[in-house]
Design an enzyme around this catalytic site. Structure first.
Site, short mmCIF file in Angstrom:
data_model
loop_
_atom_site.label_atom_id
_atom_site.label_comp_id
_atom_site.label_asym_id
_atom_site.label_seq_id
_atom_site.Cartn_x
_atom_site.Cartn_y
_atom_site.Cartn_z
CG ASN A 50 -1.57 1.33 1.47
OD1 ASN A 50 -1.91 2.02 0.52
ND2 ASN A 50 -1.74 1.70 2.73
N GLY A 51 0.73 2.10 -0.99
CA GLY A 51 1.56 3.31 -1.05
C GLY A 51 2.09 3.50 -2.46
CE LYS A 77 -19.97 13.64 2.80
NZ LYS A 77 -18.89 13.88 3.69
CD GLU A 117 -17.89 12.07 -0.38
OE1 GLU A 117 -16.79 11.56 -0.58
OE2 GLU A 117 -18.20 12.59 0.71
CE LYS A 165 -13.75 6.72 6.07
NZ LYS A 165 -14.80 7.76 6.02
O1 M6R Z 1 -8.95 10.90 6.61
P1 M6R Z 1 -9.08 12.37 6.33
O2 M6R Z 1 -10.08 13.05 7.21
O3 M6R Z 1 -7.77 13.09 6.33
O4 M6R Z 1 -9.63 12.44 4.85
C1 M6R Z 1 -9.74 13.67 4.18
C2 M6R Z 1 -10.66 13.55 3.00
O5 M6R Z 1 -10.15 12.64 2.07
C3 M6R Z 1 -12.06 13.08 3.40
O6 M6R Z 1 -12.59 13.95 4.37
C4 M6R Z 1 -13.00 13.04 2.20
O7 M6R Z 1 -13.19 14.32 1.68
C5 M6R Z 1 -14.30 12.40 2.64
N1 M6R Z 1 -14.35 11.05 2.21
C6 M6R Z 1 -15.51 13.05 2.11
O8 M6R Z 1 -16.67 12.44 2.58
#
Ligand code: M6R
Length: 609
Positions: free
Chosen positions: A100-101, A486, A489, A604
């Site tokens: 992963n990465g 929201k 996406e 995620k």
């Molecule tokens: O894990 P994080 O809070 O750093 O993630 C940041 C964004 O990728 C995250 O908030 C993304 O915008 C959400 N999946 C939106 O619902």
């Protein structure tokens, strides 16, 4: 971005790996694969698409053995395909790697390996790792991995198995999450805690470049020079049912419904209730020196950035301190100006977002002090910040963030109020009153959820609208940003947010009878201004949904529909006013026949740039 797993014990590895991968599918679902060693032979199975396609393949091409690794992929290098799926192996197929990465210098390494006769099979950056380990392998897998680490650049969580060393898995991380679960006569590896909970609650969180050699009955750790190091396990308190859907059709709906509890949990431990109510942030090491800052800088990505935008209004309101809010990916490249008395608040659900971590490290190198707000205990952000305030939201599985957002807001408010109390910009009486108001929010959130069918019916009438715009002022503008994200996406509706005062400066050109406008109206002093904005868009044919308070009649004549939330103070309303938008996005996604938990092209946790 991807999920990696590993198992070594007495059970058949395949079902354990598949089970674990399913719990990590939220990290990527372009393809999946496993490598298992049994009867002295390494076997690999992989398939493009969701894990069910891998399961179908394994059903006819059975592999047996009690040591193995697995992977669920979110493609970065090379299209989603069988051949680009992990695990990747060396030419002889005796060493297998999941990753992963991103290996940033993979092109150079590929050229080097090709000049030594290696024929590559995939377009991935990961394949170089398998060949490099083989290149350095002289019968000692740990040494071969250590040599490989000296040559690779980038971010990685890696798990490696080798046919000639069937009693061990070697695992290492750098700037990517990795957890090792310690069972009885078995040990597991995963990118995140949920897959481990069925087997154990005792886990190791390796730091960057600490190499784990995982045997059936023990885990040994070595530093990058190969010297042994001691590590202790952490006991995970999460309930396994918290990581499952609990009767809801989707994780997202479950997580929306978990908000009252998550808000209460996040608040409860931080309140002192004896005598006059006050905020207790001593548990995180927050003392008066933090409030001596000249400026607060909040940095994050996506939804977490929107929590930061709310935070700006909250800090200015309660603590009267200048606040900058920055998108982490902008911040890290724009040569920002530091003041040694700045404090940074870095917000991230996962605690692993690449841009957010880079911004934090920049702030740190500029001498700033850092408060992390994160949901992930043991995450990189949590480990590297000066202070950590956890959101007690529990695992958030749906890609679209909901309960993480509202609990981030709760943390931001608690810090802003404590700043205000320490700086003398709010009195102890006002603070106690605000705490009462915060304590009322979980029950108010429940009331909104009890009205979800109203939103569902509204979605049924409007989910096919080609455009949806969210508008508001002050805190409502911040919530408009989150609401639009929201909706876009998970329902793929073209949705945007704008400060209502900006309407005449451009956005109104887009408004016509195909447009849905959601006007968030909770800032009482600005109701008349919002009413004028609503009239302007109505005159262009838009359908208008107003979100405002119970008992409020201001918009009765202008709105097409009104959704009412419990009356709360203007400044604290964001934790309530976002909930109807979360529900609206969810129902639109379902009505459009989509899977709200797994929106296309998204993962995620964005652990690469
Ligand atoms: O894990 P994080 O809070 O750093 O993630 C940041 C964004 O990728 C995250 O908030 C993304 O915008 C959400 N999946 C939106 O619902």
């Amino acid at each position: 971005m991807c999920g990696i797993v590993g198992y070594i014990g007495d059970e058949e590895a395949t079902p354990v790996l598949i089970n674990a991968l399913k719990k990590l599918e939220y990290r990527g679902y372009d393809s999946a694969g496993i490598a298992v060693i049994g009867d002295g032979k390494l076997s690999v199975r992989k398939a493009k698409g969701a894990i069910k396609f891998l399961e179908q393949r394994i059903a006819t091409e059975i592999i047996r053995g009690s040591v193995g690794i697995g992977h669920t992929r979110w493609a970065t290098h090379g299209e989603p395909s069988d051949v680009n799926s992990h695990p990747h192996t060396d030419v002889a197929g005796k060493i297998a790697v999941v990753h992963n990465g991103i290996i940033e210098n993979h092109a150079k390494l590929r050229a080097f390996l090709e000049s030594h006769g290696v024929a590559f099979r995939s377009q991935t950056d990961t394949e170089v790792v398998a060949h490099l380990i083989d290149f350095h392998y002289n019968g000692d897998l740990l040494q071969a991995v250590l040599e490989t680490l000296k040559r690779i650049e980038g971010s990685y969580a890696l798990s490696v198995v080798c046919e000639s060393s069937p009693d061990r898995i070697v695992a290492v991380r750098k700037d990517a999450p990795l957890v090792i679960g310690v069972g009885k006569g078995e040990n597991l590896i995963a990118s995140d805690v949920p897959p481990l909970l069925e087997y154990t609650r005792d886990v190791y969180y390796p730091n960057d470049l600490e190499v784990a050699v995982v045997y059936r009955d023990r885990v040994e750790f070595y530093d990058a020079d190969g010297d042994p190091i001691e590590k202790t396990t952490t006991h995970v308190e999460w309930d396994i049912s918290a990581a499952e859907k609990g009767g809801y059709e989707h994780f997202m709906l479950k997580e929306i419904h978990e908000q009252p509890k998550a808000l209460a949990d996040t608040l409860r431990a931080r309140i002192k209730t004896y005598a006059t109510k006050s905020i207790n942030l001593e548990e995180i090491g927050f003392d008066a020196s933090w409030a001596e800052a000249n400026r607060v800088v909040i940095t994050a990505c996506g939804t977490a950035w929107h929590a930061g935008v709310v935070g700006k209004y909250a800090f200015e309101r309660f603590a009267r301190i200048p606040v900058d809010v920055d998108i982490a990916s902008e911040y890290r490249y724009r040569n920002p100006i530091f003041d040694p008395k700045d404090i940074f608040i870095i917000i991230s659900q996962s605690g692993e977002t690449a841009d957010t971590l880079a911004a934090m490290r920049m702030a740190r190198s500029g001498g700033a002090r850092i408060i992390a707000i994160t949901n992930a205990v043991g995450s990189t952000l949590a480990r590297e910040a000066d202070l950590v305030m956890y959101t007690w939201a529990g695992p958030e599985i749906a890609v679209a963030s909901t309960k993480a957002f509202t609990t981030q807001l709760m943390c931001v408010y608690l810090i802003a109020l404590q700043f205000g109390a320490l700086r003398g910009t709010i009195s102890s009486e006002d603070l106690a009153r605000h705490i009462d108001e915060l304590e009322a929010l979980p029950a108010q959130a429940e009331k909104i959820l009890a009205e979800k069918e109203t939103i569902q019916r509204f979605a049924a009438r409007n989910f096919n609208k080609s455009k949806a715009f969210f508008m508001g002022r002050l805190f409502d503008y911040a919530i408009s940003l989150e609401s639009a994200l929201k909706l876009k996406e998970i329902s793929y509706t073209h949705s945007e947010a704008f400060a209502a005062g900006e309407l005449k400066h451009g956005p109104i050109a887009l408004v016509d009878e195909t447009t849905l406008i959601v006007a968030i109206c909770t800032q009482r002093e600005l109701f008349d201004k919002m009413d004028s904005n609503i009239k302007e868009v109505k005159a262009r044919g838009a359908t208008v949904l107003v979100i405002t308070y119970e008992g409020e009649t201001h918009f009765d004549k202008t709105a097409d529909e009104i959704f009412r939330i419990p009356a709360a103070p203007d400044a604290l309303t964001p934790m309530l006013s976002v909930i109807p938008s979360q529900l609206y996005a969810y129902y639109c996604s379902v009505l459009r026949g989509l899977d709200p938990d797994k929106p296309r092209n998204l993962a995620k946790s964005v652990t690469v740039e």
